[in-house]
Write an enzyme that holds these catalytic residues in place. Sequence first.
Site, short mmCIF file in Angstrom:
data_model
loop_
_atom_site.label_atom_id
_atom_site.label_comp_id
_atom_site.label_asym_id
_atom_site.label_seq_id
_atom_site.Cartn_x
_atom_site.Cartn_y
_atom_site.Cartn_z
N TYR A 147 0.87 -1.18 0.00
CA TYR A 147 0.00 0.00 0.00
C TYR A 147 0.91 1.23 0.00
CZ TYR A 147 -4.30 2.46 1.69
OH TYR A 147 -5.41 3.25 1.85
N LYS B 191 -0.52 -1.20 -4.67
CA LYS B 191 -1.54 -0.15 -4.80
C LYS B 191 -0.78 1.16 -4.89
CE LYS B 191 -5.39 1.74 -1.97
NZ LYS B 191 -4.94 3.12 -1.82
#
Lengths: 306, 306
Positions: free
Chosen positions: B136, B164
């Site tokens: 992330y 991501k």
Amino acid sequence: MTTSRLLTGLSAFPLTPIADDAVDERAFVRIVERLATAGVDSITALGSTGSYAYLDRDERRQAVELAVAAAGEVPVLAGIGHVRTREVLRHADDAQAAGAAALLLAPVTYQALTDDEVLTLFADVSSAVSVPVVVYDNPGTTHVSFSDELHARISRLPHVEAIKIPPVTGGVDVVRARVGSLRSAVAPGVAIGISGDAVAADALVAGCDAWYSVLAGTLPGPCRAIVDATSAGDAQEAQRISGQLDPLWRLFGAHGSYRVVAALAEELGAVAHPCLPRPVMPLDEGGRADVRAALATLREEGLVEQ
Amino acid sequence: MTTSRLLTGLSAFPLTPIADDAVDERAFVRIVERLATAGVDSITALGSTGSYAYLDRDERRQAVELAVAAAGEVPVLAGIGHVRTREVLRHADDAQAAGAAALLLAPVTYQALTDDEVLTLFADVSSAVSVPVVVYDNPGTTHVSFSDELHARISRLPHVEAIKIPPVTGGVDVVRARVGSLRSAVAPGVAIGISGDAVAADALVAGCDAWYSVLAGTLPGPCRAIVDATSAGDAQEAQRISGQLDPLWRLFGAHGSYRVVAALAEELGAVAHPCLPRPVMPLDEGGRADVRAALATLREEGLVEQ
């Protein structure tokens, strides 16, 4: 200017040493006892140097209880910051119950906070506590940028009695101007303390009420001497001692004071290696060698016992 | 390119609504059930939108358990980030035990981390889990700046199967170049998903494997339509729908998607007011009026049911 010893003079920020992923109680108690013996004006448990942001509620309560017991007559401040207000209030309750004389609150963020949200956090805490609150302005870790207007609003809340400001570089006159403008903005009597050890001598000479000191948590002697020289009006002596500590200030600048002071405490045998909470890692071998070299220099100059 | 539905297509990020300082279980379950019915490809519980950073271990376990039960056949990813590795590992254990199909890990920081420390965090987690890990990369909240080299090193750890990435602005060609260079750096087969809803249509057209979507957690319909249009090769239609959502994207830009989507969910009656964890405050009346106006526009255009 506040005259209480609680929020003025030298506040030492001890490490909360971590061993096997838990608070190393014996090492922590020994550190706090040494600080009390060294005659610091206060001890701030669970500052950034004390890894508060990494510790859970039980660990924080444990640390404040141990610190208060080990500090004797020296007042203990306790860091209570957390991203969530609910947890901040729990930490405040626990710290007060454990005997903390004041609370240090940084607005820790995940989502960026608006000024109104930061104010709300302090207002929520202010209305729930019975001891002084120190506003912890630490943009390097919280990413909150305090304007003087925000400081002014927060300073008018009940129990807010001091502000810990981030380092101001540029010399005595620059710090004096900065502190003067902040003092004229905030509520009368609110104490202003400096963080950023390298600029502390200048800041004390410029009229800061307190030095919130990373180094004093591990090496209180020369920090005490700097504060005493300033109190005696001997700016030159304060700056001379600070100059002797330059090898450390340079390492603080290069690696961050947190990792450097941890390595220093390890070298001094005050804590086991490693002593910081993962994922924070100890300095690498090159950094540790630099710390050893700085320590050797300080020993030669008599600032640290052989 | 990964073909598993788990790490491709539309992943919806539901709010974890907070009422009386606790997780509003009924509202959360209802939200997740609606997302499953809307046919999202996955549901990411405890994303930034799901307030993971503010929730304690019990609240996080509760949220993942509820989400897995309410999601039916739709796989649930779970955010596990925390400043301390010990807590990240606990969250990973809890999420896997609750049935999470994959884990989303942001390197949350207090002290700034070096690249080696970020890598160590992912390595510690990677060696302790049995489901895929999504990296992330969210500099706006973690203040970690991932270089492609760091992504490359992390992507070679076991279980790391997706990244991501933060928003890439400038249009399809810019995103294609960005994703191309990242893809050439990281391990083959690692899926790359976009965050930043306003640029998602461009990013999907440019070849991103997934859209990690804030809006889809509250308003999955038009997000599903954007992904479906892209899958069908109809870039124009995807961008047309995204254009219809411009009033929301503008508000995301002005106030942050977190507070705006919370206000939107409140307006839609999906959650009570307020629904975010203090000290985060709901939008003020002006902001809420803007959200209502945007919602009225979306209703006129048929993107939201009357």
